[in-house]
Design a protein around this motif. Structure first.
Motif, short mmCIF file in Angstrom:
data_model
loop_
_atom_site.label_atom_id
_atom_site.label_comp_id
_atom_site.label_asym_id
_atom_site.label_seq_id
_atom_site.Cartn_x
_atom_site.Cartn_y
_atom_site.Cartn_z
N PRO A 49 0.85 -1.07 -0.15
CA PRO A 49 -0.02 -0.11 -0.11
C PRO A 49 0.75 1.18 -0.09
N ARG A 50 0.41 2.46 -0.67
CA ARG A 50 1.00 3.45 -0.65
C ARG A 50 1.53 3.91 0.87
N ARG A 51 0.57 3.96 1.72
CA ARG A 51 1.02 4.35 3.14
C ARG A 51 1.94 3.85 3.84
N TRP A 52 1.92 2.41 3.47
CA TRP A 52 3.00 1.57 4.05
C TRP A 52 4.27 2.03 3.64
N LEU A 53 4.55 2.21 2.35
CA LEU A 53 5.65 2.80 1.81
C LEU A 53 6.15 4.18 2.28
N GLU A 54 5.24 4.94 2.41
CA GLU A 54 5.54 6.43 2.87
C GLU A 54 5.69 6.27 4.23
N ASP A 55 5.39 5.21 5.24
CA ASP A 55 5.64 5.17 6.48
C ASP A 55 7.21 4.71 6.56
N LYS A 56 7.68 3.96 5.75
CA LYS A 56 8.99 3.23 5.93
C LYS A 56 9.97 4.37 5.35
N LEU A 57 9.70 5.37 4.57
CA LEU A 57 10.65 6.21 3.90
C LEU A 57 10.47 7.54 4.53
N TRP A 58 9.40 7.86 4.71
CA TRP A 58 9.15 9.20 5.27
C TRP A 58 8.27 9.40 6.51
N SER A 59 8.67 8.77 7.52
CA SER A 59 7.86 8.54 8.71
C SER A 59 7.80 9.57 9.52
N GLN A 60 9.06 10.52 9.22
CA GLN A 60 8.80 11.75 10.12
C GLN A 60 8.33 13.13 9.32
N PHE A 61 7.63 12.75 8.36
CA PHE A 61 6.98 13.77 7.45
C PHE A 61 5.34 13.73 7.76
N GLY A 62 4.53 14.53 7.40
CA GLY A 62 3.20 14.81 7.45
C GLY A 62 2.60 13.91 6.29
N PRO A 63 1.44 13.40 6.45
CA PRO A 63 0.80 12.63 5.30
C PRO A 63 0.90 13.13 3.91
N GLU A 64 0.55 14.65 4.00
CA GLU A 64 0.59 15.12 2.41
C GLU A 64 2.11 15.22 1.91
N GLN A 65 2.96 15.65 2.73
CA GLN A 65 4.37 15.74 2.23
C GLN A 65 4.95 14.42 2.12
N ALA A 66 4.35 13.25 2.70
CA ALA A 66 4.92 12.11 2.56
C ALA A 66 4.65 11.50 1.25
N SER A 67 3.37 11.94 0.89
CA SER A 67 2.44 11.40 -0.31
C SER A 67 3.22 12.10 -1.47
N ALA A 68 3.40 13.20 -1.31
CA ALA A 68 4.09 13.98 -2.29
C ALA A 68 5.75 13.48 -2.78
N ASN A 69 6.38 13.11 -1.65
CA ASN A 69 7.61 12.52 -1.93
C ASN A 69 7.63 11.13 -2.61
N LEU A 70 6.48 10.49 -2.07
CA LEU A 70 6.50 9.08 -2.80
C LEU A 70 6.27 9.50 -4.40
N ARG A 71 5.36 10.13 -4.65
CA ARG A 71 4.99 10.36 -6.06
C ARG A 71 6.20 10.81 -6.86
N GLN A 72 7.18 11.82 -6.13
CA GLN A 72 8.44 12.26 -6.88
C GLN A 72 9.49 11.09 -6.68
N ALA A 73 9.33 10.14 -5.90
CA ALA A 73 10.40 9.07 -6.09
C ALA A 73 9.75 8.28 -7.10
N LEU A 74 8.45 7.94 -7.32
CA LEU A 74 7.92 6.98 -8.15
C LEU A 74 8.48 7.68 -9.60
N SER A 75 8.29 8.71 -9.86
CA SER A 75 8.79 9.52 -11.14
C SER A 75 10.23 9.28 -11.54
N LYS A 76 10.91 9.34 -10.47
CA LYS A 76 12.42 9.16 -10.54
C LYS A 76 12.79 7.79 -11.14
N LEU A 77 12.10 6.82 -10.36
CA LEU A 77 12.42 5.54 -10.47
C LEU A 77 11.79 4.99 -11.97
N ARG A 78 10.85 5.50 -12.66
CA ARG A 78 10.37 5.34 -13.70
C ARG A 78 11.35 6.04 -14.86
#
Length: 533
Positions: A49-78
């Protein structure tokens, strides 16, 4: 099974690496991007789940910032994966990798037996939740490596103890009895006997099994009390009292004492797989070999094939020559029972296994007993078979296997009287064995050779009761019933043979020279079966 080869390979053992084609490196840059790929690659079904990944990599960020960071990481990974970006899938709830398009070294290549291997070496995503996840994954890998790493079979340690009054040499007899049981166990599995030396006391390792033999003097002789105990758990594996009229019964391995020794060893071995640590190779080998005996003594085609496979696995775990000797016996049974097409190959393999078993365990009385059968039957060496069997009995007069081999060796020599006596003794010793049909059937055939049809019927019926699907027992009983005029029983036996032996016919047993009833044929005892035609 994949229809096409995976387009990407991800290595997680050592530093993270992503390759495509002929070694083209597509490893993404940035610790967070690499960590995201690693989290997905090592997840069940490669999906989280997206939330699980956000919690493992951006646990010290708020939900909105963690979600944005995941989208950015996915873009760089692609972007890093280029033409292979379609292996990365994402929707509003989950992120996953296509498992059919990827090859993961840890998943697909098996474990490397190297404790120095580190999972995701050098990867630091700078998040406490990721660090905890990585720590647990590395611990799990090391545990799997430790469990899968080949271990040397050190053997089961048996502490032989005895107590008895000093008069009349009872204390010595108790010691002899304990060691006889320990020796019978050590013939069948890798085991060592351990004893305290009062003249040289030392700190001994904790034994696996404690064998205690006590002797109590009574008004009409002596009472023996034997107990086998699994030391770490305190479980009693075997216990029995046995009365004897004189102590020399132990020294001379009288039948009643031999039966006690054989029974104790057999019961303890049968229960060892239930109490020993399954990570120990000797424990697993013991379990496999014990199961193989149940399969072997059914005399069924598929069961014998399975028995051979089980013994091969046992030998791979613990290179004990006894497993080679038993493998040789399996090949002999397949040969004699006409269960495989290439009989010459079976004979050659049985002989080869024979030599290997002797080289590996030349001082094992049970190995001598088993290979005696092959020496006599496959190699037509009656003198060699007798020498091996006689050695087995002299080394271990409490072994039912040794006495059976001596009975068969005497048959080859033409000494049917000695064969009958040795077989009767073997059968009496093995009376409580779960494989007693092996001795019953052997005694049936020897009784036929000795012109004792009623003893043959009794032994054959005992074998059929113990193993209802035993073809050898029913083949011989068919002829014996017909010989004795019990045509109803003969007919019922023929019907049963038709059910358990594909292609069986009365004409076959009478006229096929290769059908495995050689003793009946040599004695001219097949003719009465014609009454059923």
């Amino acid at each position: 099974m994949r229809d096409t080869a995976p387009s990407l390979r991800i290595s997680v053992l050592g530093p993270l690496r992503v390759e495509a084609g002929e070694g083209l490196c597509l490893t993404p840059k940035g610790a967070k991007n690499q960590a995201l790929l690693a989290l997905l690659a090592l997840s069940p079904e490669m999906s989280r789940p997206r939330r699980w990944l956000e919690d493992k990599l951006w646990s010290q960020f708020g939900p909105e910032q963690a979600s944005a960071n995941l989208r950015q990481a996915l873009s760089k990974l692609r972007s890093a994966l280029g033409d292979h970006a379609d292996v990365l899938r994402a929707d509003r709830a989950t992120v996953s990798l296509d498992p059919l398009a990827l090859s993961i070294d840890l998943r697909d290549d098996g474990l490397r037996f190297d404790q120095r291997t580190e999972l995701l070496e050098g990867l630091d995503a700078r998040d406490p939740e990721f660090e905890e996840w990585l720590r647990m994954e590395r611990a799990d890998l090391q545990a799997r490596l430790s469990q899968a790493e080949p271990k040397e079979a050190k053997g089961v340690l048996i502490h032989c103890r005895s107590t008895a009054p000093a008069e009349d040499g009872a204390n010595i007899m108790a010691d002899i009895l304990a060691n006889q049981i320990g020796e019978n166990i050590a013939e069948q599995i890798r085991a060592w006997r351990q004893a305290n030396d009062p003249d040289h006391p030392a700190e001994l390792p904790v034994s696996d099994i404690s064998l205690t033999c006590d002797i109590l003097k009574t008004t009409d002789g002596h009472t023996l009390f034997v107990k086998g105990l699994h030391v770490p758990s305190g479980r009693i594996l075997y216990s029995k009292m046995q009365s004897i009229s004189h102590l020399e019964a132990i020294l001379h391995s009288d039948e009643i004492v031999s039966k006690l020794v054989f029974e104790a060893a057999d019961c303890i071995i049968g229960k060892l797989p239930q109490v020993l640590d399954t990570n120990r190779p000797e424990s697993r080998a013991t379990a496999l070999s014990r199961l193989s005996m149940y399969r072997m003594f059914s005399f069924e085609r598929d069961a014998l094939r399975e028995a051979y496979s089980l013994l091969k696995q046992a030998h791979e775990l613990d290179s004990n020559g006894i497993y080679l000797a038993w493998s040789s016996m399996v090949r002999m049974i397949q040969l004699l029972e006409l269960l495989e097409d290439d009989r010459d190959a079976l004979r050659e393999e049985a002989i080869a296994l024979n030599y290997r078993a002797m080289e590996a365990s030349e001082d094992n009385a049970l190995v001598h007993a088993l290979i005696s059968k092959v020496r006599g039957t496959a190699q037509r060496d009656a003198a060699g078979a007798f020498e091996l069997a006689d050695t087995a009995v002299n080394r271990n007069p409490a072994s039912a296997f040794a006495w059976k081999s001596l009975a068969e060796a005497n048959m080859l020599k033409g000494d049917v009287t000695s064969a009958f006596d040795a077989s009767a003794r073997a059968r009496a010793i093995a009376r409580s064995s779960p494989f007693k049909q092996w001795w019953d059937m052997g005694h049936c055939i020897i009784s036929i050779a000795c012109n004792r049809p009623h003893e043959a019927i009794e032994a054959g019926e005992a074998a059929a009761r113990a193993a209802p699907l035993s073809r050898p027992a029913h083949r011989h009983l068919l002829a014996l019933y017909a010989l004795d005029g019990q045509l109803d029983k003969a007919h019922a036996t023929a019907v049963k043979l038709g059910k358990i032996e594909p292609g069986f016919s009365i004409d076959q047993i009478i006229n096929d020279e290769n059908y495995p009833v050689r003793t009946l044929r040599n004695k001219g005892l097949l003719e009465p079966i014609r009454a059923l035609l």
